[in-house]
Design an enzyme around this catalytic site. Structure first.
Site, PDB file in Angstrom:
ATOM      1  N   LEU A 241     -29.331 -43.295  25.971  1.00 38.56           N
ATOM      2  CA  LEU A 241     -27.946 -43.587  25.602  1.00 38.56           C
ATOM      3  C   LEU A 241     -26.978 -42.935  26.576  1.00 38.56           C
ATOM      4  CD1 LEU A 241     -28.162 -42.878  21.769  1.00 38.56           C
ATOM      5  CD2 LEU A 241     -28.091 -45.105  22.880  1.00 38.56           C
TER       6      LEU A 241
ATOM      7  N   GLU B 201     -24.667 -41.888  12.959  1.00 36.72           N
ATOM      8  CA  GLU B 201     -25.833 -41.183  12.392  1.00 36.72           C
ATOM      9  C   GLU B 201     -26.210 -40.012  13.295  1.00 36.72           C
ATOM     10  OE1 GLU B 201     -28.161 -44.736  12.552  1.00 36.72           O
ATOM     11  OE2 GLU B 201     -29.317 -44.063  14.273  1.00 36.72           O
TER      12      GLU B 201
ATOM     13  N   LYS C 259     -28.048 -37.492  15.867  1.00 39.00           N
ATOM     14  CA  LYS C 259     -28.921 -37.633  17.030  1.00 39.00           C
ATOM     15  C   LYS C 259     -30.017 -36.579  16.838  1.00 39.00           C
ATOM     16  CE  LYS C 259     -28.838 -37.950  22.034  1.00 39.00           C
ATOM     17  NZ  LYS C 259     -29.902 -37.006  22.314  1.00 39.00           N
TER      18      LYS C 259
ATOM     19  N   ASP D   9     -33.087 -34.203  17.230  1.00 40.19           N
ATOM     20  CA  ASP D   9     -33.574 -33.506  18.416  1.00 40.19           C
ATOM     21  C   ASP D   9     -35.084 -33.299  18.309  1.00 40.19           C
ATOM     22  OD1 ASP D   9     -33.359 -32.343  20.832  1.00 40.19           O
ATOM     23  OD2 ASP D   9     -32.431 -30.485  20.149  1.00 40.19           O
TER      24      ASP D   9
ATOM     25  N   TYR E  27     -35.088 -45.242  13.224  1.00 38.07           N
ATOM     26  CA  TYR E  27     -33.690 -45.684  13.203  1.00 38.07           C
ATOM     27  C   TYR E  27     -33.437 -47.005  13.928  1.00 38.07           C
ATOM     28  CZ  TYR E  27     -34.185 -42.930  17.476  1.00 38.07           C
ATOM     29  OH  TYR E  27     -34.651 -42.405  18.650  1.00 38.07           O
TER      30      TYR E  27
ATOM     31  N   LYS F  35     -22.409 -35.767  22.111  1.00 41.89           N
ATOM     32  CA  LYS F  35     -23.185 -34.523  22.179  1.00 41.89           C
ATOM     33  C   LYS F  35     -22.368 -33.360  21.637  1.00 41.89           C
ATOM     34  CE  LYS F  35     -26.488 -34.154  24.929  1.00 41.89           C
ATOM     35  NZ  LYS F  35     -27.936 -34.121  24.804  1.00 41.89           N
TER      36      LYS F  35
ATOM     37  N   CYS G 130     -47.927   2.562  30.537  1.00 39.49           N
ATOM     38  CA  CYS G 130     -46.912   2.475  29.486  1.00 39.49           C
ATOM     39  C   CYS G 130     -45.605   3.120  29.959  1.00 39.49           C
ATOM     40  CB  CYS G 130     -47.428   3.187  28.239  1.00 39.49           C
ATOM     41  SG  CYS G 130     -46.177   3.319  26.961  1.00 39.49           S
TER      42      CYS G 130
ATOM     43  N   CYS H 210     -45.224   6.511  27.713  1.00 41.17           N
ATOM     44  CA  CYS H 210     -46.123   7.664  27.734  1.00 41.17           C
ATOM     45  C   CYS H 210     -47.024   7.667  28.963  1.00 41.17           C
ATOM     46  CB  CYS H 210     -46.972   7.698  26.470  1.00 41.17           C
ATOM     47  SG  CYS H 210     -48.205   6.389  26.424  1.00 41.17           S
TER      48      CYS H 210
ATOM     49  N   CYS I  77     -50.311  -0.578  24.957  1.00 42.53           N
ATOM     50  CA  CYS I  77     -50.533   0.842  25.151  1.00 42.53           C
ATOM     51  C   CYS I  77     -51.386   1.270  23.957  1.00 42.53           C
ATOM     52  CB  CYS I  77     -49.187   1.568  25.139  1.00 42.53           C
ATOM     53  SG  CYS I  77     -49.350   3.338  24.901  1.00 42.53           S
TER      54      CYS I  77
ATOM     55  N   CYS J 174     -48.243   7.655  21.431  1.00 36.22           N
ATOM     56  CA  CYS J 174     -47.182   7.254  22.350  1.00 36.22           C
ATOM     57  C   CYS J 174     -45.826   7.356  21.636  1.00 36.22           C
ATOM     58  CB  CYS J 174     -47.436   5.805  22.795  1.00 36.22           C
ATOM     59  SG  CYS J 174     -46.026   5.045  23.587  1.00 36.22           S
TER      60      CYS J 174
HETATM   61  S1  IVH Z   1     -30.728 -45.025  19.439  1.00 36.71           S
HETATM   62  C1  IVH Z   1     -31.441 -48.336  22.527  1.00 36.71           C
HETATM   63  N1  IVH Z   1     -30.458 -43.245  17.539  1.00 36.71           N
HETATM   64  O1  IVH Z   1     -31.681 -39.886  21.828  1.00 36.71           O
HETATM   65  C2  IVH Z   1     -30.987 -47.175  21.755  1.00 36.71           C
HETATM   66  N2  IVH Z   1     -31.450 -42.555  19.592  1.00 36.71           N
HETATM   67  O2  IVH Z   1     -30.752 -40.883  25.039  1.00 36.71           O
HETATM   68  C3  IVH Z   1     -32.082 -46.355  21.265  1.00 36.71           C
HETATM   69  N3  IVH Z   1     -32.181 -40.216  19.564  1.00 36.71           N
HETATM   70  O3  IVH Z   1     -34.025 -41.609  23.724  1.00 36.71           O
HETATM   71  C4  IVH Z   1     -31.673 -45.008  20.884  1.00 36.71           C
HETATM   72  N4  IVH Z   1     -31.553 -39.754  17.507  1.00 36.71           N
HETATM   73  O4  IVH Z   1     -34.850 -40.494  21.636  1.00 36.71           O
HETATM   74  C5  IVH Z   1     -30.871 -43.487  18.806  1.00 36.71           C
HETATM   75  N5  IVH Z   1     -30.200 -41.806  15.733  1.00 36.71           N
HETATM   76  C6  IVH Z   1     -30.613 -42.052  16.981  1.00 36.71           C
HETATM   77  C7  IVH Z   1     -31.220 -41.035  17.763  1.00 36.71           C
HETATM   78  C8  IVH Z   1     -31.621 -41.336  19.075  1.00 36.71           C
HETATM   79  C9  IVH Z   1     -32.128 -39.281  18.609  1.00 36.71           C
HETATM   80  C10 IVH Z   1     -32.719 -39.994  20.930  1.00 36.71           C
HETATM   81  C11 IVH Z   1     -33.615 -41.096  21.432  1.00 36.71           C
HETATM   82  C12 IVH Z   1     -33.033 -41.517  22.748  1.00 36.71           C
HETATM   83  C13 IVH Z   1     -32.058 -40.424  23.071  1.00 36.71           C
HETATM   84  C14 IVH Z   1     -30.796 -40.966  23.699  1.00 36.71           C
END
Ligand code: IVH
Length: 704
Positions: free
Chosen positions: A104, A134, A136, A138, A247, A346, A440, A443, A458, A463
């Site tokens: 994205l 929604e 993102k 991790d 998703y 982000k 160490c 000591c 150690c 010590c």
């Molecule tokens: S949509 C074509 N939705 O973020 C669009 N991506 O660079 C597909 N990610 O590679 C991505 N949560 O691994 C989408 N709710 C979400 C996400 C999500 C995490 C990750 C995904 C993607 C990267 C974006």
């Protein structure tokens, strides 16, 4: 749900089936049992809201296993028993995604989003666009393929065009259904996308386990989930407690069957697509997403999530904004790298760069040597970071760290800060090697490393650094809880020669301490009272306070419950210790070594002579207590009792504490502002929901 009579009936049936005389109906009966198991998996793994206890689930699972073992012809590929892979993954095959997995475009502030919305409206020729916002997630990006409702392939993102075939490992993620009725929506081949995650609690549990084994912890849940998916042994993957949010449906073909209109409409919008995935049993972000119109609402929702980021059970690093109308998405298309219909927002960086100035080597209470990087202070995510643990020598090597390096530092929520990498490309030649000491630093005795470990130690039990660390641990909150002692006073008294070992805590010269700056009469009285009170701490606290390697709080409780007097343990053999719940060879050997050591025995004798209680006063009560067999859980803030006090009351009367609401729970004690635990308990008939006063009445009835 099955009643116990029905389970008995199933067991009877198993026997009949095992004898090979199953009739026409056998398949139906077994399939019914599978449905029940799938339903409970869904409640547990997708909804986080189980309706039966683990034991009940295990009983049903075992039953199915037995039936299938006796009647292999009844096994189906989507049976809950078929997740567990047999054998190891060989090298992962490279497979092509049906649709390339694009990344994205990123945005970082409201202006970026405004700009993107303007371009999107121009491209769509609309005044206002409806969006879905929604989290993102991790974690590790994956794609799943379902053919004729069966999960047939799971793959990593790889380079976006091709990834690794990780089907067996994907099947270990219990919230991913092996069977999903896409055919109900007229679809026969479907590729879906999502993120495999490790929750913060699963990550912490896993890292604690690593730390106990002397292995450097994993940096963050993202690395942990990505690493887990590429493990050779699927059984280990299963233990990592991975989750998955799905998703996106990136590709589908239709069977041509007529689907009723209401259902097919679900595929017109992103929201509908998430709803479809949810209806089919996937964990899609239905509860976390919002459909909004206009940029202000987007920004408001993004800010709302950024504020509560630390409270979420899993890590997110931003939000994703998607055009809701899937037909409009198609019309907008994509650039070479990104779809035009979505953008990532982000959150503020939790990374920063700094200079690595020096490395200090700290000695822990078990003698472990931990390298700690001293960096120029850098402000990340609301906190100034100046010191970062490097855990062990291997981490320094793996990350190729040198003094003088520019380093990238990350700090995420409650995850401790860590160095992501050194930036070798900006070195100017003045950087110097980090030399790991041979002796160490406290000591000077020679350091040792066991072959199977990454940590240098150690081994000099006297010590001074270890002695100080052991005392700090002894007085700490979770150990003997000697309030107002603390790390600073241990160090100060030690340096002034007023304290030299653990028994010395009970023979402190208060007159000498009183003459020190900052010690008024009141603080002295408090300290004296706290030391005195610690003498009658429950035995498990003393056990934990001794700092025996691998003996954490839980093991200390198990041990304390088994003995009458602390010194009983000196007569236990490694074999006897291993008979106790959750005690393996490593822990048992460590306990034996501790109690065989003459100096340790002398210390314990001194402590007893000084009045430290070593008898388990609670043991009788635990066995006989009126609450024996009863389980309790507390939620919300209580007005009269402290949580720890109340919990101790339960245990003192033979009751057991549980960590979460399940059908194993007998009493949920509810204070003010009780949250999700209360909601969950309300759904389980057998849990009694009581107030603090009712709890006090129960306890009073025990002691009356
Ligand atoms: S949509 C074509 N939705 O973020 C669009 N991506 O660079 C597909 N990610 O590679 C991505 N949560 O691994 C989408 N709710 C979400 C996400 C999500 C995490 C990750 C995904 C993607 C990267 C974006």
């Amino acid at each position: 749900m099955y009643s116990s009579e029905q389970i008995q009936e199933l067991q009877r049936l198993t026997k009949t089936l095992a004898e090979g005389n199953h009739g026409e109906k056998a398949f139906e009966i077994v399939e019914d049992l599978r449905k029940v198991l799938r339903f409970h998996e869904y409640r547990y793994y997708v909804l986080n809201d189980p309706l039966i206890g683990d034991t009940e689930y295990d009983q049903l699972f075992k039953l199915l296993e037995n039936i299938e073992k006796a009647n292999p012809e009844l096994i189906t590929t989507t049976s809950p028993t078929q997740r567990v892979g047999s054998g190891l993954n060989a090298a992962f095959d490279t497979v092509a995604h049906l649709v390339p997995m694009l990344s994205l475009e990123n945005s970082y502030n409201a202006e970026d989003l405004l700009d993107w919305d303007r371009k999107a409206r121009e491209a769509a020729k609309l005044d206002v666009i409806e969006y879905c916002v929604e989290p993102k997630f991790d974690g590790a990006s994956v794609s799943l393929i379902y053919e004729n409702d069966h999960l047939t392939r799971g793959a990593t993102r790889g380079n976006g065009v091709e990834g690794d075939d990780i089907t067996t490992n994907i099947k270990q993620v219990r919230s991913i259904p092996l069977h999903a009725a896409f055919s109900d929506y007229g679809l026969d081949v479907v590729e879906i996308r999502g993120e495999v995650l490790m929750s913060k609690s699963a990550f912490k549990q896993y890292n604690d386990q690593l730390a106990q084994q002397g292995i450097a912890p994993l940096a963050n849940p993202r690395n942990a989930s990505a690493g887990s998916l590429r493990m050779k042994d699927p059984k280990e993957v299963a233990q990592r407690r991975l989750e998955a949010f799905l998703y996106n449906v990136s590709y589908h073909t239709a069977t041509g069957e007529r689907v009723d209109d209401a259902k097919s409409k679900l595929l017109d919008t992103h929201h509908g697509m998430l709803q479809m995935l949810w209806n089919l049993g996937f964990k899609s972000p239905m509860k976390e997403m919002k459909v909004v119109k206009g940029i202000d609402a987007i920004i408001e929702y993004c800010n709302e999530f950024e504020t509560k980021r630390d409270e979420l059970p899993f890590e997110i690093d931003g939000m994703v904004i998607k055009v809701n109308d899937l037909h409009l998405q198609d019309r907008m298309g994509m650039t070479t790298h990104h779809p035009r219909w979505a953008i990532a927002y982000k959150f503020k960086a939790r990374q920063g760069t700094s200079k690595l100035r020096s490395v200090e080597f700290q000695v822990g209470r078990t003698g472990s040597i931990t390298p700690v990087a001293k960096i120029d202070p850098v402000f990340i995510g609301g906190v100034t970071v100046g010191s970062i643990s490097l855990f062990n020598e291997d981490v320094i090597k793996e990350k190729d760290l040198k003094i003088g390096d520019t380093v990238l530092v990350e700090r995420a929520g409650d995850v401790i800060p860590y160095i992501v990498k050194s930036m070798a490309e900006v070195r100017d030649g003045s950087e110097t090697e980090i030399v790991f000491p041979k002796c160490c630093p406290a000591c000077n005795s020679e350091l040792f490393k066991e072959e199977t470990e990454a940590v240098w130690r150690c081994v000099n039990i006297e010590c001074p650094a270890q002695v100080v660390e052991r005392m700090i641990h002894f007085v700490s909150k979770d150990a003997m809880d000697i309030k107002s002692f603390g790390e600073a006073n241990v160090r100060k008294f030690y340096e002034l020669g007023l304290l030299k070992d653990i028994p010395g805590i009970y023979t402190l010269d208060f007159a000498a301490i009183g003459s020190l700056a900052g010690f008024g009469k009141k603080s002295l009285d408090n300290l004296q009272a706290a030391i005195e009170a610690s003498k009658t701490q429950p035995l498990h606290r003393l056990m934990f306070a001794l700092g025996i390697r691998f003996v954490g709080e839980t093991t200390a409780k198990v041990l304390a419950n088994k003995i009458h007097h602390l010194l009983d343990l000196k007569d236990y053999t490694v074999e006897q210790l291993q008979q106790l719940e959750d005690i393996g060879i490593k822990v048992a050997t460590s306990i034996e070594t501790f109690f065989k050591n003459e100096q340790n025995m002398q210390m314990l004798q001194q402590l007893e002579e000084l009045g430290v209680q070593m008898v388990n006063t609670k043991r009788g009560a635990v066995a006989e207590g009126g609450l024996h067999g009863q389980t309790f859980l507390f939620t919300g803030t209580m007005g009269k009792l402290k949580r720890t006090e109340a919990e101790e009351m339960v245990e003192a009367n033979g009751g057991k504490l549980l960590g979460s609401v399940s059908s194993k729970l007998n009493y949920l004690v509810v204070g003010e502002d009780a949250g999700s635990k209360l909601e969950k308990a309300k759904k389980i008939n057998t849990v009694k929901i009581i107030s603090e006063d009712e709890f006090i009445n129960i306890i009073s009835a025990q002691t009356a």
